[in-house]
Motif scaffolding. Structure first.
Motif, PDB file in Angstrom:
ATOM      1  N   GLU A 273     -68.523 -77.159  34.529  1.00 13.51           N
ATOM      2  CA  GLU A 273     -69.878 -76.745  34.136  1.00 13.51           C
ATOM      3  C   GLU A 273     -70.483 -75.727  35.106  1.00 13.51           C
ATOM      4  N   TRP A 274     -69.858 -75.559  36.267  1.00 19.29           N
ATOM      5  CA  TRP A 274     -70.353 -74.586  37.247  1.00 19.29           C
ATOM      6  C   TRP A 274     -69.885 -73.177  36.923  1.00 19.29           C
ATOM      7  N   ILE A 275     -68.773 -73.053  36.211  1.00 19.10           N
ATOM      8  CA  ILE A 275     -68.196 -71.738  35.934  1.00 19.10           C
ATOM      9  C   ILE A 275     -69.177 -70.919  35.107  1.00 19.10           C
ATOM     10  N   GLY A 276     -69.399 -69.693  35.553  1.00 18.63           N
ATOM     11  CA  GLY A 276     -70.315 -68.785  34.875  1.00 18.63           C
ATOM     12  C   GLY A 276     -71.732 -68.838  35.396  1.00 18.63           C
ATOM     13  N   LYS A 277     -72.044 -69.815  36.231  1.00 18.63           N
ATOM     14  CA  LYS A 277     -73.385 -69.882  36.811  1.00 18.63           C
ATOM     15  C   LYS A 277     -73.444 -68.959  38.025  1.00 18.63           C
ATOM     16  N   PRO A 278     -74.594 -68.362  38.290  1.00 20.23           N
ATOM     17  CA  PRO A 278     -74.703 -67.524  39.486  1.00 20.23           C
ATOM     18  C   PRO A 278     -74.748 -68.388  40.744  1.00 20.23           C
ATOM     19  N   LEU A 279     -74.174 -67.859  41.817  1.00 17.28           N
ATOM     20  CA  LEU A 279     -74.308 -68.535  43.106  1.00 17.28           C
ATOM     21  C   LEU A 279     -75.796 -68.674  43.412  1.00 17.28           C
ATOM     22  N   GLY A 280     -76.174 -69.800  43.958  1.00 11.89           N
ATOM     23  CA  GLY A 280     -77.573 -70.100  44.216  1.00 11.89           C
ATOM     24  C   GLY A 280     -78.175 -71.003  43.152  1.00 11.89           C
ATOM     25  N   SER A 281     -77.391 -71.316  42.128  1.00 11.46           N
ATOM     26  CA  SER A 281     -77.884 -72.158  41.027  1.00 11.46           C
ATOM     27  C   SER A 281     -78.146 -73.592  41.475  1.00 11.46           C
ATOM     28  N   LYS A 282     -79.133 -74.190  40.845  1.00 11.85           N
ATOM     29  CA  LYS A 282     -79.426 -75.610  40.997  1.00 11.85           C
ATOM     30  C   LYS A 282     -78.813 -76.291  39.783  1.00 11.85           C
ATOM     31  N   VAL A 283     -77.908 -77.258  40.012  1.00 14.76           N
ATOM     32  CA  VAL A 283     -77.266 -77.946  38.892  1.00 14.76           C
ATOM     33  C   VAL A 283     -77.576 -79.439  38.974  1.00 14.76           C
ATOM     34  N   PHE A 284     -77.758 -80.019  37.821  1.00 10.99           N
ATOM     35  CA  PHE A 284     -78.135 -81.431  37.725  1.00 10.99           C
ATOM     36  C   PHE A 284     -76.938 -82.269  37.329  1.00 10.99           C
TER      37      PHE A 284
ATOM     38  N   ASN B  86     -75.354 -85.935  35.654  1.00 10.96           N
ATOM     39  CA  ASN B  86     -75.728 -86.778  34.526  1.00 10.96           C
ATOM     40  C   ASN B  86     -76.441 -88.052  35.001  1.00 10.96           C
ATOM     41  N   LYS B  87     -76.567 -88.213  36.319  1.00 11.56           N
ATOM     42  CA  LYS B  87     -77.268 -89.375  36.885  1.00 11.56           C
ATOM     43  C   LYS B  87     -78.655 -88.997  37.419  1.00 11.56           C
ATOM     44  N   GLY B  88     -79.087 -87.755  37.214  1.00 10.88           N
ATOM     45  CA  GLY B  88     -80.428 -87.345  37.605  1.00 10.88           C
ATOM     46  C   GLY B  88     -80.534 -86.610  38.927  1.00 10.88           C
ATOM     47  N   GLY B  89     -79.487 -86.608  39.750  1.00 16.72           N
ATOM     48  CA  GLY B  89     -79.526 -85.867  41.012  1.00 16.72           C
ATOM     49  C   GLY B  89     -79.222 -84.393  40.786  1.00 16.72           C
ATOM     50  N   PHE B  90     -79.319 -83.614  41.838  1.00 15.64           N
ATOM     51  CA  PHE B  90     -78.990 -82.195  41.729  1.00 15.64           C
ATOM     52  C   PHE B  90     -78.448 -81.685  43.059  1.00 15.64           C
ATOM     53  N   VAL B  91     -77.764 -80.563  42.987  1.00 14.51           N
ATOM     54  CA  VAL B  91     -77.280 -79.850  44.160  1.00 14.51           C
ATOM     55  C   VAL B  91     -77.482 -78.360  43.910  1.00 14.51           C
ATOM     56  N   TYR B  92     -77.415 -77.572  44.986  1.00 11.12           N
ATOM     57  CA  TYR B  92     -77.419 -76.123  44.884  1.00 11.12           C
ATOM     58  C   TYR B  92     -76.001 -75.633  45.152  1.00 11.12           C
ATOM     59  N   LEU B  93     -75.561 -74.636  44.409  1.00  4.67           N
ATOM     60  CA  LEU B  93     -74.240 -74.048  44.576  1.00  4.67           C
ATOM     61  C   LEU B  93     -74.400 -72.714  45.302  1.00  4.67           C
ATOM     62  N   LEU B  94     -73.975 -72.677  46.553  1.00  5.28           N
ATOM     63  CA  LEU B  94     -74.214 -71.518  47.404  1.00  5.28           C
ATOM     64  C   LEU B  94     -72.918 -70.809  47.767  1.00  5.28           C
ATOM     65  N   ALA B  95     -73.012 -69.539  48.079  1.00  2.48           N
ATOM     66  CA  ALA B  95     -71.858 -68.744  48.493  1.00  2.48           C
ATOM     67  C   ALA B  95     -71.408 -69.177  49.885  1.00  2.48           C
ATOM     68  N   PRO B  96     -70.096 -69.100  50.146  1.00  5.50           N
ATOM     69  CA  PRO B  96     -69.606 -69.434  51.481  1.00  5.50           C
ATOM     70  C   PRO B  96     -69.842 -68.279  52.461  1.00  5.50           C
ATOM     71  N   THR B  97     -71.113 -68.006  52.759  1.00  3.47           N
ATOM     72  CA  THR B  97     -71.443 -66.967  53.730  1.00  3.47           C
ATOM     73  C   THR B  97     -70.951 -67.404  55.105  1.00  3.47           C
ATOM     74  N   PRO B  98     -70.772 -66.484  56.044  1.00  2.00           N
ATOM     75  CA  PRO B  98     -70.353 -66.897  57.384  1.00  2.00           C
ATOM     76  C   PRO B  98     -71.292 -67.943  58.008  1.00  2.00           C
ATOM     77  N   GLU B  99     -72.592 -67.814  57.750  1.00  2.00           N
ATOM     78  CA  GLU B  99     -73.541 -68.778  58.329  1.00  2.00           C
ATOM     79  C   GLU B  99     -73.314 -70.178  57.776  1.00  2.00           C
ATOM     80  N   LEU B 100     -73.175 -70.301  56.460  1.00  2.31           N
ATOM     81  CA  LEU B 100     -72.946 -71.610  55.855  1.00  2.31           C
ATOM     82  C   LEU B 100     -71.549 -72.125  56.169  1.00  2.31           C
ATOM     83  N   TRP B 101     -70.560 -71.230  56.206  1.00  2.00           N
ATOM     84  CA  TRP B 101     -69.204 -71.654  56.521  1.00  2.00           C
ATOM     85  C   TRP B 101     -69.158 -72.275  57.922  1.00  2.00           C
TER      86      TRP B 101
END
Length: 196
Positions: free
Chosen positions: A45-56, A58-73
Protein backbone atom coordinates in the motif's frame (compact mmCIF):
# COMPACT_ATOMS: atom_id res chain seq x y z
CA UNK A 1 13.31 -6.57 -7.28
CA UNK A 2 12.71 -3.46 -9.37
CA UNK A 3 15.87 -1.67 -10.50
CA UNK A 4 15.93 2.00 -9.50
CA UNK A 5 17.83 4.66 -11.42
CA UNK A 6 20.62 5.90 -9.04
CA UNK A 7 19.76 9.54 -9.81
CA UNK A 8 16.16 8.89 -8.70
CA UNK A 9 17.32 7.22 -5.47
CA UNK A 10 19.24 10.36 -4.54
CA UNK A 11 16.12 12.45 -4.91
CA UNK A 12 14.27 12.81 -1.63
CA UNK A 13 11.18 14.13 -3.44
CA UNK A 14 9.81 11.12 -5.29
CA UNK A 15 7.22 8.36 -5.18
CA UNK A 16 7.94 5.13 -3.33
CA UNK A 17 8.64 2.15 -5.61
CA UNK A 18 8.79 -1.57 -5.05
CA UNK A 19 11.82 -2.57 -2.88
CA UNK A 20 12.66 1.05 -1.92
CA UNK A 21 14.22 1.67 1.45
CA UNK A 22 12.21 4.12 3.56
CA UNK A 23 12.63 5.50 7.05
CA UNK A 24 9.50 4.74 9.06
CA UNK A 25 8.90 7.46 11.63
CA UNK A 26 6.57 6.31 14.38
CA UNK A 27 7.48 9.01 16.91
CA UNK A 28 10.52 11.18 17.69
CA UNK A 29 12.27 8.36 19.56
CA UNK A 30 11.29 5.49 17.28
CA UNK A 31 12.44 5.37 13.64
CA UNK A 32 13.42 2.36 11.55
CA UNK A 33 14.88 1.69 8.12
CA UNK A 34 12.43 -0.63 6.35
CA UNK A 35 12.40 -2.35 2.98
CA UNK A 36 9.47 -4.70 3.54
CA UNK A 37 7.07 -4.39 6.45
CA UNK A 38 4.38 -6.85 7.38
CA UNK A 39 1.77 -6.79 10.11
CA UNK A 40 -0.52 -3.81 10.60
CA UNK A 41 1.05 -1.90 7.68
CA UNK A 42 1.06 -3.46 4.23
CA UNK A 43 4.13 -2.51 2.26
CA UNK A 44 2.26 -2.91 -1.02
CA UNK A 45 0.00 0.00 0.00
CA UNK A 46 3.04 2.29 0.26
CA UNK A 47 3.98 1.91 -3.41
CA UNK A 48 3.14 5.04 -5.37
CA UNK A 49 2.88 7.27 -2.32
CA UNK A 50 5.23 10.25 -2.12
CA UNK A 51 8.01 10.16 0.45
CA UNK A 52 6.82 12.10 3.48
CA UNK A 53 3.38 10.47 3.40
CA UNK A 54 1.43 9.72 6.56
CA UNK A 55 -0.06 6.22 6.32
CA UNK A 56 -2.62 4.66 8.63
CA UNK A 57 -2.77 1.07 9.83
CA UNK A 58 -5.92 -0.99 9.95
CA UNK A 59 -5.63 -0.73 13.76
CA UNK A 60 -5.84 3.09 13.86
CA UNK A 61 -2.15 3.96 14.26
CA UNK A 62 -0.04 5.79 11.70
CA UNK A 63 3.55 6.30 10.61
CA UNK A 64 5.35 8.70 8.28
CA UNK A 65 7.33 7.29 5.34
CA UNK A 66 10.50 9.33 4.97
CA UNK A 67 13.46 9.29 2.59
CA UNK A 68 16.71 7.77 3.86
CA UNK A 69 18.51 11.12 3.95
CA UNK A 70 22.01 11.11 5.46
CA UNK A 71 20.62 12.77 8.60
CA UNK A 72 17.92 10.14 9.14
CA UNK A 73 20.22 7.30 8.10
CA UNK A 74 22.65 8.37 10.84
CA UNK A 75 19.83 8.00 13.37
CA UNK A 76 18.72 4.52 12.25
CA UNK A 77 21.86 2.77 10.99
CA UNK A 78 23.37 -0.24 12.71
CA UNK A 79 26.17 1.05 14.96
CA UNK A 80 29.09 -1.20 14.15
CA UNK A 81 31.44 1.43 15.57
CA UNK A 82 31.14 4.75 17.36
CA UNK A 83 29.73 7.22 14.83
CA UNK A 84 29.81 10.90 14.05
CA UNK A 85 26.52 12.75 14.32
CA UNK A 86 25.11 15.55 12.19
CA UNK A 87 26.65 18.55 14.00
CA UNK A 88 30.17 17.10 13.67
CA UNK A 89 29.51 15.82 10.15
CA UNK A 90 28.34 19.26 9.02
CA UNK A 91 31.48 20.86 10.45
CA UNK A 92 33.75 18.27 8.80
CA UNK A 93 32.16 18.65 5.37
CA UNK A 94 32.32 22.44 5.59
CA UNK A 95 35.94 22.38 6.76
CA UNK A 96 36.92 19.89 4.03
CA UNK A 97 35.14 22.14 1.48
CA UNK A 98 33.45 19.13 -0.09
CA UNK A 99 31.26 20.18 -3.01
CA UNK A 100 29.79 18.41 -6.05
CA UNK A 101 32.53 16.85 -8.15
CA UNK A 102 35.08 16.37 -5.36
CA UNK A 103 37.05 13.18 -4.90
CA UNK A 104 37.22 12.33 -1.19
CA UNK A 105 39.31 9.68 0.56
CA UNK A 106 38.05 8.47 3.94
CA UNK A 107 39.81 6.05 6.22
CA UNK A 108 37.77 4.44 8.97
CA UNK A 109 34.45 3.69 7.24
CA UNK A 110 32.98 2.16 10.40
CA UNK A 111 29.19 2.36 10.32
CA UNK A 112 29.20 4.72 7.33
CA UNK A 113 27.45 7.69 8.93
CA UNK A 114 29.97 10.26 7.70
CA UNK A 115 30.43 8.45 4.38
CA UNK A 116 26.75 8.86 3.54
CA UNK A 117 26.91 12.62 4.09
CA UNK A 118 30.19 12.91 2.18
CA UNK A 119 28.52 11.18 -0.79
CA UNK A 120 25.62 13.65 -0.78
CA UNK A 121 28.07 16.57 -0.60
CA UNK A 122 30.02 15.42 -3.68
CA UNK A 123 27.01 14.19 -5.71
CA UNK A 124 26.21 13.90 -8.53
CA UNK A 125 29.67 13.86 -10.16
CA UNK A 126 32.08 13.31 -7.26
CA UNK A 127 33.11 10.13 -5.51
CA UNK A 128 34.02 8.95 -2.02
CA UNK A 129 36.60 6.18 -1.68
CA UNK A 130 36.35 4.82 1.83
CA UNK A 131 38.67 2.31 3.47
CA UNK A 132 38.30 0.12 6.54
CA UNK A 133 40.78 -2.47 7.80
CA UNK A 134 37.96 -4.72 9.04
CA UNK A 135 36.57 -6.86 6.20
CA UNK A 136 33.16 -7.58 7.79
CA UNK A 137 32.56 -3.89 8.61
CA UNK A 138 33.52 -2.89 5.09
CA UNK A 139 31.10 -5.48 3.67
CA UNK A 140 28.25 -4.32 5.91
CA UNK A 141 28.88 -0.68 4.95
CA UNK A 142 28.93 -1.64 1.25
CA UNK A 143 25.54 -3.36 1.69
CA UNK A 144 24.13 -0.28 3.44
CA UNK A 145 25.31 2.04 0.65
CA UNK A 146 23.62 -0.24 -1.87
CA UNK A 147 20.37 -0.15 0.16
CA UNK A 148 20.44 3.65 0.41
CA UNK A 149 21.13 4.07 -3.30
CA UNK A 150 24.60 5.57 -2.85
CA UNK A 151 26.80 2.80 -4.26
CA UNK A 152 27.42 4.76 -7.46
CA UNK A 153 29.02 7.52 -5.36
CA UNK A 154 30.90 5.37 -2.83
CA UNK A 155 33.59 2.71 -3.25
CA UNK A 156 34.43 0.62 -0.19
CA UNK A 157 37.75 -1.18 0.12
CA UNK A 158 39.46 -3.20 2.82
CA UNK A 159 42.85 -1.68 3.64
CA UNK A 160 44.90 -0.71 6.68
CA UNK A 161 45.55 2.95 5.87
CA UNK A 162 47.23 3.54 9.22
CA UNK A 163 49.76 0.78 8.50
CA UNK A 164 50.06 0.90 4.71
CA UNK A 165 48.77 4.26 3.54
CA UNK A 166 46.34 5.04 0.73
CA UNK A 167 46.74 3.31 -2.65
CA UNK A 168 49.15 5.15 -4.96
CA UNK A 169 46.45 5.32 -7.67
CA UNK A 170 45.01 8.34 -5.81
CA UNK A 171 48.30 10.28 -5.54
CA UNK A 172 47.67 13.95 -6.33
CA UNK A 173 43.97 13.41 -7.10
CA UNK A 174 42.10 13.86 -3.81
CA UNK A 175 40.27 17.09 -3.00
CA UNK A 176 39.92 16.03 0.65
CA UNK A 177 41.09 13.31 3.03
CA UNK A 178 39.37 12.38 6.28
CA UNK A 179 41.13 10.14 8.82
CA UNK A 180 39.02 8.47 11.50
CA UNK A 181 41.71 6.23 12.94
CA UNK A 182 43.13 5.37 16.38
CA UNK A 183 46.52 6.85 15.38
CA UNK A 184 45.82 9.23 12.48
CA UNK A 185 49.29 10.78 12.58
CA UNK A 186 50.65 7.53 11.10
CA UNK A 187 48.62 8.12 7.91
CA UNK A 188 49.44 11.83 7.45
CA UNK A 189 52.45 11.28 5.13
CA UNK A 190 50.30 9.16 2.82
CA UNK A 191 47.35 11.56 3.04
CA UNK A 192 49.60 14.45 2.06
CA UNK A 193 50.69 12.60 -1.12
CA UNK A 194 47.05 11.99 -2.09
CA UNK A 195 45.96 15.64 -2.00
CA UNK A 196 45.96 17.78 -5.14
Amino acid sequence: MLEIDPAKKLSFNRLISNADLVIVYERHDNMKAVTNRFGVFKHSEWIGKPLGSKVFSNKGGFVYLLAPTPELWTLVLSHRTQILYIADISFAIMYLEDVPGCLVLESGTGSGSLTTSLARAVAPTGHVHTFDFHEQRAGSARDDFERTGLSSLISVRVRDIQGGGFPNEFAGLADAVFLDLPQPWLAIPSAEKMLK
